[in-house]
Motif scaffolding. Structure first.
Motif, PDB file in Angstrom:
ATOM      1  N   LEU A   1       0.716  -1.417   0.092  1.00 41.57           N
ATOM      2  CA  LEU A   1       0.078  -0.082   0.005  1.00 41.57           C
ATOM      3  C   LEU A   1       0.954   1.233   0.144  1.00 41.57           C
ATOM      4  N   ARG A   2       1.897   1.156   1.001  1.00 42.38           N
ATOM      5  CA  ARG A   2       3.036   2.448   0.984  1.00 42.38           C
ATOM      6  C   ARG A   2       3.485   2.456  -0.278  1.00 42.38           C
ATOM      7  N   ALA A   3       3.840   1.392  -0.919  1.00 42.67           N
ATOM      8  CA  ALA A   3       4.501   1.514  -2.358  1.00 42.67           C
ATOM      9  C   ALA A   3       3.263   2.251  -3.365  1.00 42.67           C
TER      10      ALA A   3
ATOM     11  N   ASP B   1       0.957   4.295  -2.864  1.00 44.12           N
ATOM     12  CA  ASP B   1       0.667   5.617  -2.383  1.00 44.12           C
ATOM     13  C   ASP B   1       2.022   6.307  -2.458  1.00 44.12           C
ATOM     14  N   GLY B   2       2.997   5.640  -2.351  1.00 42.95           N
ATOM     15  CA  GLY B   2       4.285   6.618  -2.413  1.00 42.95           C
ATOM     16  C   GLY B   2       4.803   6.682  -3.954  1.00 42.95           C
ATOM     17  N   TYR B   3       4.478   5.662  -4.815  1.00 43.94           N
ATOM     18  CA  TYR B   3       4.926   6.080  -6.188  1.00 43.94           C
ATOM     19  C   TYR B   3       3.751   7.033  -7.025  1.00 43.94           C
TER      20      TYR B   3
ATOM     21  N   ASN C   1       2.339   9.293  -5.282  1.00 48.26           N
ATOM     22  CA  ASN C   1       2.739  10.370  -4.765  1.00 48.26           C
ATOM     23  C   ASN C   1       3.926  10.946  -5.493  1.00 48.26           C
ATOM     24  N   LEU C   2       4.716  10.229  -5.774  1.00 48.33           N
ATOM     25  CA  LEU C   2       6.019  10.657  -6.554  1.00 48.33           C
ATOM     26  C   LEU C   2       5.831  10.978  -8.034  1.00 48.33           C
TER      27      LEU C   2
END
Lengths: 636, 145
Positions: free
Chosen positions: A431-433, A435-437, A439-440
């Motif tokens: 999930l973090r990945a 959201d993170g990507y 976001n990036l």
């Protein structure tokens, strides 16, 4: 007695004196009377003349006769004769009646004399007293029986004193006697016989039956000595009693038959032995109690007994219930022709003999068995050991099963732990990945993405964020189940106040009033209860978002047997139809857009309440707010 | 002795990359060395295996340690580091997705200097990394040489 004799003598002498003349005179008077009556009738002369003539004759008979004529002479003679007749008749009558009376008197005197004679020689002791109490007479038997002479007892008083020396007894006898006497006098009856103890002159007490006859001027009293009879009766009674006692209580059976062998009486032991009540045995023949083949032998024996021969014999008697009883029977004839029998149960003796025999046999067997037992014991010990081993094996098995079960449980717990751990660690990284990507991409390549592209990326971000929340709540739920439960006193009011402070801080832009009832003290796990209040108060705040002024109350209901706590709001509420869905995981009554949340909060709340042993239920109406009630188990 | 490396112990390549980006975005000073499992991390710290030629006296400024690691787990790594005099003073920050209470308790029991949750939202995660760098490099004092 003497007075009566003298009276008797004088009367007799008087009679003998007048007797001859009176007979003579009677003859003459009778003859003259007949002649005179004939003459008077024939001559019809007046009584007057005759009397006159008689008068003249009596005065001067020779002269008168001479003066008289023939007819007158005759009249004269007749008158004289008439007078003579009259005088002799009167005389005779006097004499006759006198004699009659003398004769009667003599007869009476004679009978009285005989009577006294009778009394004196009477074999029954007799006494006679007059009504004044003077003793007139006692007969020879009386003197012989008591030893008293008439001079000893001149009156009843003396008699009472000597005859009844005991004063109290005397008084009693006197009263009795006087009572009986007056009764007899009044009713003109005899004095009824009564038994008194009378002292003889030598002091020996005698039992005497005393009765009396009331006579003209005296009472004749009869004294019947019944001392010996009473002694005999007493002795007989005693003997009868002894016999009865013996008969009733003898351990052996005793019976009496008539000369035909018909039972007349059987004692209790006998009845018990044969098993019949006495009433059934009476009238039964002795032989009826025997087997048919023994009856003839009994008849023969009975004849011998009647002839005086005796001797015990062993018989089999049929008891009422049909059993045969071994008895010894001993009979003997009584003088009156009846037969007395003694019957004894000897079956026990026979049994005892048998038992001794059996016991010996058993002893032998026991000795034999002892050896076997010893062998058996040895094998029993082995068995016992085996049994113990089996028990221990079973115990081990049981322990093993408990252990297995425990480890299964532990394994399943561990599995849950591992699962939760894995979820906790690994499920969130992707999930973090995402959201993170996303976001990036948004931040690093803004010019390469159009609005649509940016929208998609933001949707990915939102989804992953929501997924993160769901995971978080799921983990919370599993943590509630797994966590340790520590029960202690908890101040719900305090916890609610703290939560209220936090909520107010987080929602400074809102007008919210918290109304928290003080001193809501309960028993439970404070950490879990805090989660309950957090969830319920959070919900309350969430669903009052659109109210101008929200009111959230925490309190308890008064009354009822159970303490009921509640968290109440004045928010949008919900339809009660859907109330059931509230406590199912991930079920929601409102859209996520309007009211964010995972739908797991109330599931957690319910689980905690259940762990406390309580219940939770809502009460709500659309647009009018909702109330969540809960209990925490246990009485008020 | 530079003492400005950061040892990132992380097996998930996504997390590793995002972490590195976060370091960059947060302008965290120092070189980031990544160990992909527990063995690698210990090799680095004790100069063994792959890192047998490394200067042992050069400790990283901080270690960001994930708990769930292949071969040797994070807690065991932590335990070994904190039980060894050579490495026990190196700050170990447990950086994990886990919110399990057990993990938090054990981490501190074995001597973790900090316990930080990796947020699902990248912005929050990047912010956490930035703050960590700031704290351990600028605020926190280490034992002087």
């Amino acid at each position: 007695m003497t007075t009566n004799s003298s009276k008797h003598g004088s009367v007799r002498s008087l009679i003998s004196l007048i007797d001859p003349y009176s007979r003579y005179l009677f003859g003459i008077a009778l003859t003259f009377s007949i002649v005179l009556i004939g003459l008077i009738t024939a001559l019809h002369f007046s009584q007057q003349q005759a009397i006159q003539a008689a008068m003249s004759v009596s005065l001067n008979i020779p002269k008168t006769l001479a003066e008289l004529n023939g007819r007158m002479r005759v009249e004269f003679v007749v008158s004289v004769l008439t007078a003579v007749c009259l005088i002799s008749g009167v005389w005779y009558f006097l004499i006759y009646s006198l004699r009659k009376r003398a004769e009667n008197l003599a007869r009476a005197v004679e009978s009285e004399e005989k009577y006294y004679q009778l009394l004196r020689l009477n074999p029954i002791p007799l006494g006679m007293v007059d009504l004044e109490g003077k003793v007139k007479f006692i007969n020879d038997k009386f003197i012989k029986l008591f030893g008293y002479q008439l001079s000893d007892i001149p009156s009843l008083n003396e008699w009472f004193i000597v005859g009844y020396p005991d004063e109290v007894y005397r008084k009693w006898v006197k009263e009795n006697w006087e009572n009986d006497l007056s009764n007899a006098l009044n009713n003109k009856t005899d004095i009824k016989p009564k038994v008194y103890t009378i002292a003889r002159k030598d002091g020996v007490p005698l039992k005497v039956d005393v009765s009396g006859i009331i006579m003209e001027d005296s009472i004749l009293v009869a004294f019947l000595d019944i001392t010996d009879r009473m002694k005999a009766e007493e002795a007989l009674r005693e003997s009868e009693e002894k016999y009865r006692l013996f008969f009733e209580h003898a351990a052996d059976g005793i019976f009496v038959t008539d000369h035909n062998g018909v039972l007349l009486d059987v004692n209790p032991s006998g009845c018990v032995l044969i098993g019949y009540p006495l009433a059934d045995l009476r009238g039964k023949k002795l032989i009826d109690l025997l087997l048919p083949n023994a009856q003839e032998k009994m008849l023969y024996l009975f004849t011998r007994v009647l002839m005086g021969q005796t001797g015990p014999d062993v018989w089999k008697v049929i008891s009422k219930n049909g059993n045969l009883i071994d008895v010894s029977l001993d009979m003997r004839a009584l003088p009156d022709g009846r037969v007395l029998g003694i019957i004894r149960d000897i079956s026990e003796n026979l049994q005892a003999e048998n038992q001794i025999h059996q016991a010996q046999q058993e002893l032998t067997n026991l000795l034999k068995e002892a050896d076997q037992s010893r062998m058996a014991l040895l094998s029993m010990v082995e068995d016992h050991q085996m049994a113990e081993e089996r028990i221990s094996q079973l115990n081990t098995e049981l322990e093993q099963r408990v252990q297995d079960r425990t480890s299964q449980l532990q394994a399943s717990n561990a599995e849950l732990e591992a699962f939760s751990y894995s979820v906790s660690h690994d499920l969130r990284a992707p999930l973090r990945a995402m959201d993170g990507y996303s976001n990036l991409l948004l931040s690093d390549y803004p010019d390469r993405l159009d609005d649509q592209g940016r929208h998609y990326l933001s949707r990915i971000q939102e989804a992953s964020k929501r997924m993160g929340e769901l995971i978080e709540d799921l983990l919370n739920l599993s943590r509630i189940t797994r966590s340790e439960f520590i029960r202690r006193q908890v101040d719900l009011s305090q916890i609610a106040k703290e939560i209220a402070v936090t909520l107010r801080d987080q929602n400074r832009d809102r007008v919210v009033e918290f109304k928290i009832e003080p001193d809501l003290i309960v028993e439970g796990d404070s950490r879990l209860l805090k989660i309950v209040l957090e969830n319920l108060m959070n919900n309350a705040l969430k669903f009052t978002e659109k109210c101008k002024s929200a009111l959230i109350s925490v309190g308890k209901l008064s009354g009822g047997s159970e303490m009921v706590y509640f968290v109440k709001d004045n928010g949008i509420g919900f339809e009660m139809t859907y109330a059931g869905k509230l406590f199912a995981p991930f079920q929601r009554l409102h859209s996520v857009q309007d009211y964010p949340g995972t739908g797991i909060g109330l599931v957690i709340v319910q689980r905690i309440i259940t762990r406390h042993g309580g219940r939770i239920w809502p009460e709500a109406e659309v647009g009018k707010g909702a109330t969540f009630y809960f209990t925490l188990g246990g009485a008020k | 002795m530079k003492n400005d490396t950061i040892l990132l112990v992380e097996d998930n390549p996504d997390d590793e990359e995002l972490a590195l980006i976060a370091f960059r975005l947060g302008h965290v000073p120092g070189e980031v060395v990544v160990a992909h499992d527990g063995v690698e991390a210990l090799d680095y710290m004790f100069g063994t295996g792959l890192y047998k030629d490394r200067d042992m006296s050069d400790h990283p400024r901080m270690i960001l340690l994930d708990l769930k690691l292949p071969k040797i787990g994070g807690l065991e790594v932590l335990q070994k580091l904190k039980m060894d005099k050579r490495t026990q003073s190196v700050p170990v920050i447990v950086l994990t997705s886990s919110s399990e209470v057990e993990d938090i308790i054990n981490s501190y029991r074995f001597g973790a200097n900090s316990y930080v949750r990796k947020q699902v939202e990248f912005e929050k995660f990047a912010d956490t990394i930035k703050q960590l760098g700031n704290y351990w490099f600028s605020i926190n004092e280490t034992i002087p040489e």
